[in-house]
Enzyme design. Structure first.
Site, short mmCIF file in Angstrom:
data_model
loop_
_atom_site.label_atom_id
_atom_site.label_comp_id
_atom_site.label_asym_id
_atom_site.label_seq_id
_atom_site.Cartn_x
_atom_site.Cartn_y
_atom_site.Cartn_z
N TRP A 180 -1.89 0.04 4.26
CA TRP A 180 -0.51 -0.44 4.28
C TRP A 180 0.14 -0.39 2.89
CZ3 TRP A 180 -0.24 -4.22 0.74
CH2 TRP A 180 -1.39 -4.97 0.49
N CYS A 181 -0.63 -0.11 1.86
CA CYS A 181 -0.14 -0.18 0.48
C CYS A 181 0.61 1.10 0.10
CB CYS A 181 -1.33 -0.42 -0.46
SG CYS A 181 -0.93 -0.22 -2.21
N TYR A 182 1.83 0.94 -0.42
CA TYR A 182 2.63 2.08 -0.85
C TYR A 182 1.96 2.84 -1.97
CZ TYR A 182 6.28 4.58 -3.40
OH TYR A 182 6.99 5.55 -4.07
#
Length: 499
Positions: A177-179
């Site tokens: 989920w981390c950009y």
């Protein structure tokens, strides 16, 4: 009756002595037991009254007033602090200051020091310098090509064996989920493919690049001071370098390894790996005696924290308006899982204004009733969240500050003896949708408490001393005369009865 004209010719030297000199009272010339006792009592009374008057002279009276703050220390207020966070890594710990005038200072480092600590709040290393973690990171151009055979996916079971098999195990701890993890992924996979072709794991065996999905392998990643995890990953992505031989179990059972804080483009990653592999012999897998890496690469590597806590100490200067001192996790190239952030902390020290020297307070003991009561209201207080409040918990402290100043009057002029800022504290725990923080909201009162010392004059002391001596002497003389005459009268009465 002698006439005035004849009085002028009288020779006083030829007159009897009793005519010229007034007769001295007998109570002053005759020694008596009662007179001796009265003299002793009078002397004791004089000494007692002298001691009381001296004590009164040395005692300083004070008057208290509430006035508008007209401080001479300018428009800024100093805040000293020493706060320990058992579950916030020094890699990302940031101290920020903002106020109602629009001031917003982020990640203050000039007057702030950070030290890694264990769950028992003991330091586990030297000062942590956050310059590497906070610098701008280059991610390179966006890569659309996929490299499925790049980095190997690591699990909790195979991580231990691979870290002891390869002299170098370089791992990308990430979250889907981390950009920033998604920005790094193409460059990382491409670099892993190049490294695998250049240093084949089966034939060369000196280095291996891997991935750890922290949502799938929380035991390899999470940093929690209540439960002991291995690598204390708090920001995503985190690139860690594990070396065989130096990957020893240190205190608390954690691995010693390094963090990479350099650029995340493919070329930079490959260059970093090449320099780390070069000193390792391809056959024996031993380091060369004269091994070393370039200074540029060495600056991008730093020993990773062996524990997940941090002690933040130092001071900041803020404007004398309502504002906030905020401590949180911050990075321009990492993401944080707010549900896993625990902002529990222990306030070792928090004070406002200039520090009061304890020796000064000892010398000025008379000031103790007015000072030193509430200048360290939060000292040695713990604010711990053991997950009973749920996730995304922010701990806030509302502080109201009042200045107290003691002045004295000497020789007709006023001199400031000491200044102190005391405060009241109210703490609360709130749920937030954003990243949890530890917030100290401060508000300085526009009024100050002014305590004025009013010492007595020395002339007043001398006047009272003379009054004591003269008064006691006079009263003693009256009492002695009354006693003497009473005794004489009693003796005459008794003598008359006997005749």
């Amino acid at each position: 009756m002698v006439s005035p004209t004849k009085l002028k010719s009288v020779d006083f030297y030829s007159l009897p002595l009793w005519i010229v000199v007034k007769k001295i009272p007998r109570d002053l010339t005759e020694a008596s037991l009662s007179g001796a006792g009265l003299s002793i009592v009078a002397a004791l009374v004089m000494m007692l009254l002298f001691g009381m008057e001296l004590s009164s002279y040395l005692e300083v009276t004070t008057t208290t007033a509430v006035v508008v703050d007209k401080s001479s220390d300018g428009d800024f207020l100093r805040i000293d602090f020493n706060i320990s966070f058992p579950a916030l890594s020094c890699e990302f710990a940031s101290l920020d200051v903002n106020d109602v005038l629009g001031t917003n200072r982020l990640n203050i480092t000039k007057t702030v020091r950070k030290f890694p600590i264990d769950p028992h709040l003991k330091a586990t290393g030297g000062e942590f310098h956050s310059g590497l973690a906070s610098h701008h990171i280059n991610h390179g151009e966006e890569i659309k090509q996929e490299f499925p055979d790049g980095a190997i996916q690591l699990s909790n079971g195979g991580f231990e064996s691979l870290s002891h098999h390869f002299p170098l195990l370089i791992v990308n701890f990430n979250a889907p989920w981390c950009y920033w993890s998604n920005r790094l992924k193409p460059s990382w996979e491409k670099a892993a493919t190049i490294i695998k072709q250049r240093y084949d794991p089966d034939t060369d065996g000196r280095v291996l690049l891997g991935n750890v999905d922290c949502t799938e392998e929380p035991a390899l990643c999470r940093s929690d001071w209540i439960y002991f995890f291995r690598n204390h990953i708090q920001g995503y992505p985190s690139i860690r370098i594990f070396r065989k031989g130096s990957d020893l179990k240190e205190d608390h059972g954690h691995h010693e390894h390094e963090s990479y804080y350099g650029d995340r483009d493919t070329e930079s990653i490959v260059k970093m790996v090449d320099e780390l592999v070069a000193p390792i012999h391809p056959e024996t897998h031993k380091l060369a005696l004269d091994w070393g890496i370039s200074n540029d690469t060495a600056k991008l590597l730093k020993k990773a924290p062996v524990t997940g806590g941090c002690r933040v100490e130092g001071y900041v200067r803020v404007k004398k308006v309502p504002g906030n001192l905020v401590i949180s996790a911050h990075s321009g190239a990492h993401s944080f899982d707010s549900s896993q952030m625990n902002m529990s902390h222990v306030v070792t020290h928090l004070s406002f204004g200039r520090m009061i020297d304890t020796r000064l307070l000892t010398d000025l003991k008379r000031l103790l009733p007015y000072l030193g009561q509430s200048h360290d209201k939060l000292d040695e207080k713990a604010f711990i969240n053991q997950h009973e409040f749920g996730a995304n918990v922010t701990i806030e402290h509302y502080l109201q500050i009042v200045k107290t100043e003691v002045i004295t009057r000497r020789y007709g002029q006023e001199h400031s003896l000491i200044e102190e800022h005391e405060y009241t504290a109210h703490s609360s725990i709130t749920q937030t949708y954003y990243l949890p923080v530890a917030k100290f909201h401060f508000e300085l009162s526009p009024m100050q408490i002014l305590i004025t010392e009013n010492p007595k004059s020395f002339s007043h002391f001398i006047t009272n001393l003379c009054a004591i001596i003269g008064g006691v002497f006079t009263v003693a003389g009256i009492i002695d005369s009354v006693l003497h005459n009473t005794i004489r009268l009693i003796k005459k009465v008794e003598l008359g009865k006997n005749i």
